[in-house]
Design a protein around this motif. Structure first.
Motif, PDB file in Angstrom:
ATOM      1  N   ASP A 239       0.494  -1.732   0.058  1.00  0.00           N
ATOM      2  CA  ASP A 239      -0.491   0.333  -0.491  1.00  0.00           C
ATOM      3  C   ASP A 239       0.595   0.975  -0.066  1.00  0.00           C
ATOM      4  O   ASP A 239       0.273   2.705  -0.789  1.00  0.00           O
ATOM      5  CB  ASP A 239      -1.193   0.340   1.164  1.00  0.00           C
ATOM      6  CG  ASP A 239      -2.280  -1.028   1.595  1.00  0.00           C
ATOM      7  OD1 ASP A 239      -2.049  -1.280  -0.192  1.00  0.00           O
ATOM      8  OD2 ASP A 239      -2.718  -0.857   2.425  1.00  0.00           O
ATOM      9  N   TRP A 240       1.823   1.619   1.014  1.00  0.00           N
ATOM     10  CA  TRP A 240       2.917   2.321   1.481  1.00  0.00           C
ATOM     11  C   TRP A 240       3.344   2.710   0.217  1.00  0.00           C
ATOM     12  O   TRP A 240       3.690   4.085  -1.056  1.00  0.00           O
ATOM     13  CB  TRP A 240       3.822   1.784   2.404  1.00  0.00           C
ATOM     14  CG  TRP A 240       4.891   3.043   2.138  1.00  0.00           C
ATOM     15  CD1 TRP A 240       5.956   2.795   2.242  1.00  0.00           C
ATOM     16  CD2 TRP A 240       5.118   4.273   2.994  1.00  0.00           C
ATOM     17  NE1 TRP A 240       6.154   3.800   3.361  1.00  0.00           N
ATOM     18  CE2 TRP A 240       5.620   5.180   2.857  1.00  0.00           C
ATOM     19  CE3 TRP A 240       3.552   4.850   2.338  1.00  0.00           C
ATOM     20  CZ2 TRP A 240       6.042   6.299   3.167  1.00  0.00           C
ATOM     21  CZ3 TRP A 240       3.737   6.072   3.343  1.00  0.00           C
ATOM     22  CH2 TRP A 240       5.283   7.018   3.279  1.00  0.00           C
ATOM     23  N   ARG A 245       3.787   5.804  -5.410  1.00  0.00           N
ATOM     24  CA  ARG A 245       3.936   5.749  -6.936  1.00  0.00           C
ATOM     25  C   ARG A 245       3.226   7.215  -6.968  1.00  0.00           C
ATOM     26  O   ARG A 245       2.506   8.004  -8.152  1.00  0.00           O
ATOM     27  CB  ARG A 245       3.305   4.369  -7.906  1.00  0.00           C
ATOM     28  CG  ARG A 245       5.023   3.650  -7.439  1.00  0.00           C
ATOM     29  CD  ARG A 245       4.426   2.098  -8.436  1.00  0.00           C
ATOM     30  NE  ARG A 245       5.265   1.354  -8.305  1.00  0.00           N
ATOM     31  CZ  ARG A 245       4.567   0.515  -8.254  1.00  0.00           C
ATOM     32  NH1 ARG A 245       3.801  -0.436  -7.541  1.00  0.00           N
ATOM     33  NH2 ARG A 245       6.021  -0.325  -7.044  1.00  0.00           N
ATOM     34  N   ARG A 246       1.338   7.166  -6.696  1.00  0.00           N
ATOM     35  CA  ARG A 246       0.261   8.004  -6.466  1.00  0.00           C
ATOM     36  C   ARG A 246       0.803   9.370  -6.721  1.00  0.00           C
ATOM     37  O   ARG A 246       0.495  10.587  -7.748  1.00  0.00           O
ATOM     38  CB  ARG A 246      -1.123   7.844  -6.839  1.00  0.00           C
ATOM     39  CG  ARG A 246      -1.526   6.767  -7.118  1.00  0.00           C
ATOM     40  CD  ARG A 246      -3.111   6.579  -6.094  1.00  0.00           C
ATOM     41  NE  ARG A 246      -3.103   6.051  -4.650  1.00  0.00           N
ATOM     42  CZ  ARG A 246      -3.001   5.165  -4.473  1.00  0.00           C
ATOM     43  NH1 ARG A 246      -2.410   4.024  -4.693  1.00  0.00           N
ATOM     44  NH2 ARG A 246      -2.739   5.526  -2.252  1.00  0.00           N
ATOM     45  N   VAL A 255      12.374   9.010 -12.518  1.00  0.00           N
ATOM     46  CA  VAL A 255      11.417   9.272 -11.400  1.00  0.00           C
ATOM     47  C   VAL A 255      10.158   8.134 -11.213  1.00  0.00           C
ATOM     48  O   VAL A 255      10.104   7.004 -10.707  1.00  0.00           O
ATOM     49  CB  VAL A 255      10.692  10.186 -10.701  1.00  0.00           C
ATOM     50  CG1 VAL A 255       9.901  10.157  -9.725  1.00  0.00           C
ATOM     51  CG2 VAL A 255      11.371  11.860 -10.183  1.00  0.00           C
ATOM     52  N   GLN A 256       9.758   7.894 -12.107  1.00  0.00           N
ATOM     53  CA  GLN A 256       8.782   6.685 -12.391  1.00  0.00           C
ATOM     54  C   GLN A 256       9.175   5.749 -12.714  1.00  0.00           C
ATOM     55  O   GLN A 256       8.998   4.581 -11.799  1.00  0.00           O
ATOM     56  CB  GLN A 256       8.096   6.879 -14.031  1.00  0.00           C
ATOM     57  CG  GLN A 256       6.835   8.208 -13.715  1.00  0.00           C
ATOM     58  CD  GLN A 256       5.701   8.611 -13.462  1.00  0.00           C
ATOM     59  OE1 GLN A 256       5.554   7.217 -12.863  1.00  0.00           O
ATOM     60  NE2 GLN A 256       5.473   9.989 -12.903  1.00  0.00           N
ATOM     61  N   ASN A 260       8.762   2.700 -10.478  1.00  0.00           N
ATOM     62  CA  ASN A 260       7.845   1.942 -10.753  1.00  0.00           C
ATOM     63  C   ASN A 260       8.806   0.040 -10.604  1.00  0.00           C
ATOM     64  O   ASN A 260       8.439  -0.881 -10.551  1.00  0.00           O
ATOM     65  CB  ASN A 260       8.080   1.860 -12.403  1.00  0.00           C
ATOM     66  CG  ASN A 260       6.547   2.437 -12.574  1.00  0.00           C
ATOM     67  OD1 ASN A 260       5.690   2.565 -11.858  1.00  0.00           O
ATOM     68  ND2 ASN A 260       6.214   3.268 -13.759  1.00  0.00           N
ATOM     69  N   ALA A 261      10.040   0.106 -10.353  1.00  0.00           N
ATOM     70  CA  ALA A 261      11.325  -0.847  -9.833  1.00  0.00           C
ATOM     71  C   ALA A 261      11.067  -1.043  -8.204  1.00  0.00           C
ATOM     72  O   ALA A 261      11.156  -2.220  -8.569  1.00  0.00           O
ATOM     73  CB  ALA A 261      12.005  -0.449 -10.568  1.00  0.00           C
ATOM     74  N   ALA A 262      10.963   0.423  -7.880  1.00  0.00           N
ATOM     75  CA  ALA A 262      11.395  -0.251  -6.064  1.00  0.00           C
ATOM     76  C   ALA A 262       9.479  -1.086  -5.784  1.00  0.00           C
ATOM     77  O   ALA A 262       8.786  -1.531  -6.404  1.00  0.00           O
ATOM     78  CB  ALA A 262      10.980   0.822  -5.297  1.00  0.00           C
TER      79      ALA A 262
END
Ligand SMILES: Cc1cc2nc3c(=O)[nH]c(=O)nc-3n(C[C@H](O)[C@H](O)[C@H](O)COP(=O)(O)OP(=O)(O)OC[C@H]3O[C@@H](n4cnc5c(N)ncnc54)[C@H](O)[C@@H]3O)c2cc1C
Length: 400
Positions: A239-240, A245-246, A255-256, A260-262
């Motif tokens: 959730d975090w 990402r949002r 940044v994206q 996205n990889a994290a």
């Protein structure tokens, strides 16, 4: 002089090492269970911090702890356009060292192990709860009932210092800034960046450095109300990370790509502003590191200042026989520098808060602000811990 250091973070461990090198006894009492149990993600050690480590004989510690060099900063606006920079290519020539990015736990473990090898004693699960003045010096009482008496007690126990609260109950408390920091390291398919990359995103600030296909990244999540003490300890990581990402969904491609990889963050830390602490010492007790002067993480200076403190205090304790005299000399030498950096940190922190109207103004004025900031940075990075003869000269003159 037997010295008890409360807190085995970077300030306490460096001080223990420096005191042993100065031929003094040092015992470190640490609340955590072991040296490995240090938590935290990564940190940037500035050139002055690297130089301060070298001054106490730990010049090879950053490399031994797996650190890699990073120099200079690029600042981008929310659309990805570079709006300002702080060049760092000349740092080595100018300051004698380059900054280093390190995994925090590895740096702590490295310095603590060196301190132990030099003869310092580390006690774990030792949470200080009380301090008493006794005829032999100062008595420390720990949560499990253990007690220890020392000639001098050093509070190296961080921004929420128990030593500070017990010795100066009227001292100010940290105030919440409205931001929670979090970050991690994540494998990515992005090129290495010698400079740290900073983004004033649409809704939040984001920073990263890539080394060998691993991005070391952080973000400052705005959150109005102060989180409870343990509220952020057990976040649902799915959730975090989705909420982060949002938060950055409108921000530029790198940044994206990183988010996205994290898959998780290594923690979430509410950010606090520490007002100026007037009293740093009395006859038997002294504060160092964040306990005395927690500067904003935005400065990238907190750990470096803690190591500088350790080098300076160890030198005073080597040359003074009375703890109070050593503490007074240390305080006089360190106050102006640390307060100046704390003040600079508050200005930087204010610039990270996003608002649609404020961002346009900030983007326009940032280059000018950074040109002024470059002077402050040169003062921060260019500092060298004075050597003992430089310190002794005026005192010797006074006795002539
Ligand atoms: C999110 C974030 C990012 C940061 N990034 C950077 C950065 O990139 N570069 C930089 O230079 N600085 C950075 N800082 C600041 C830096 O972390 C601190 O300045 C530095 O850790 C201060 O070291 P310290 O040893 O004084 O305190 P701490 O690291 O807080 O260590 C205090 C120690 O005392 C122990 N302790 C606490 N209470 C007790 C007690 N009652 N009894 C016994 N032990 C106790 C704790 O367990 C801890 O081990 C950052 C800070 C934050 C919050």
């Amino acid at each position: 002089m037997k010295t008890l250091i409360i807190g085995g973070g970077i300030a306490g461990s460096s001080l223990a090492f420096a005191l042993r090198r100065a031929g003094r006894e040092a015992v470190v009492a640490e609340a955590r269970g072991s040296q490995r149990d240090t938590g935290g993600a990564f940190l940037y050690l500035a050139p002055n911090g690297v130089n301060a480590l070298a001054a106490i004989g730990l010049g090879d510690a950053p490399a031994a702890a797996g650190g890699f060099e990073a120099y200079g900063l690029d600042f981008h606006n929310a659309r990805g356009r570079k709006i300002a920079e702080l060049a760092g290519e000349q740092d080595l020539a100018r300051y004698g060292a380059r900054g280093v990015v390190l995994r925090r736990a590895r740096l702590h473990a490295e310095v603590a192990q060196r301190a132990q090898a030099a003869g310092a004693t580390f006690l774990f699960n030792a949470r200080l709860v009380e301090l008493r003045t006794v005829p032999q010096g100062v008595e420390a009482v720990f949560a499990d009932g253990r007690t220890l008496i020392a000639d001098a007690v050093i509070g190296a126990d961080g921004i929420w210092s128990t030593v500070r609260r017990l010795t100066w109950p009227e001292a100010p408390r940290p105030s919440y800034t409205g931001m929670v920091d979090c970050g991690s390291w994540t494998e990515v398919d992005l090129p290495d960046t010698a400079r740290q990359q900073m983004y004033f995103g649409h809704r939040a600030f984001f920073g990263y450095t890539v080394n060998d296909k691993v991005a070391y990244w952080f973000t400052n999540v705005p959150r109005h109300d102060e989180p409870g003490r343990y509220e952020l300890a057990d976040l649902d990581q799915g959730d975090w990370i989705a909420s982060i990402r949002r938060l950055h969904e409108l921000d530029p491609a790198p940044v994206q790509a990183i988010l996205n990889a994290a898959r998780h963050t290594l923690g979430a830390w509410p950010l606090y502003d520490m007002p100026t602490v007037d009293a740093w010492h009395d006859e038997g007790v002294c504060l160092v590191g964040d306990a005395a002067h927690a500067v904003s993480p935005s400065t990238g200076q907190g750990a470096s200042l803690a190591i500088e403190d350790a080098a300076v205090l160890a030198r005073w304790m080597q040359h003074e026989t009375r703890p109070g005299a050593a503490f007074a000399g240390f305080t006089e030498e360190r106050k102006v520098r640390t307060e100046k950096i704390a003040c600079f940190g508050r200005q930087l922190g204010d610039r990270k808060v996003s608002s649609a109207a404020g961002n346009v103004f900030r983007d326009l004025t940032l280059p000018m602000f950074l040109r002024m900031g470059a002077k402050a940075t040169a003062e921060q990075y260019g500092y060298r811990v004075p050597t003992p003869p430089a310190l002794r000269a005026p005192r010797e003159k006074a006795h002539e």
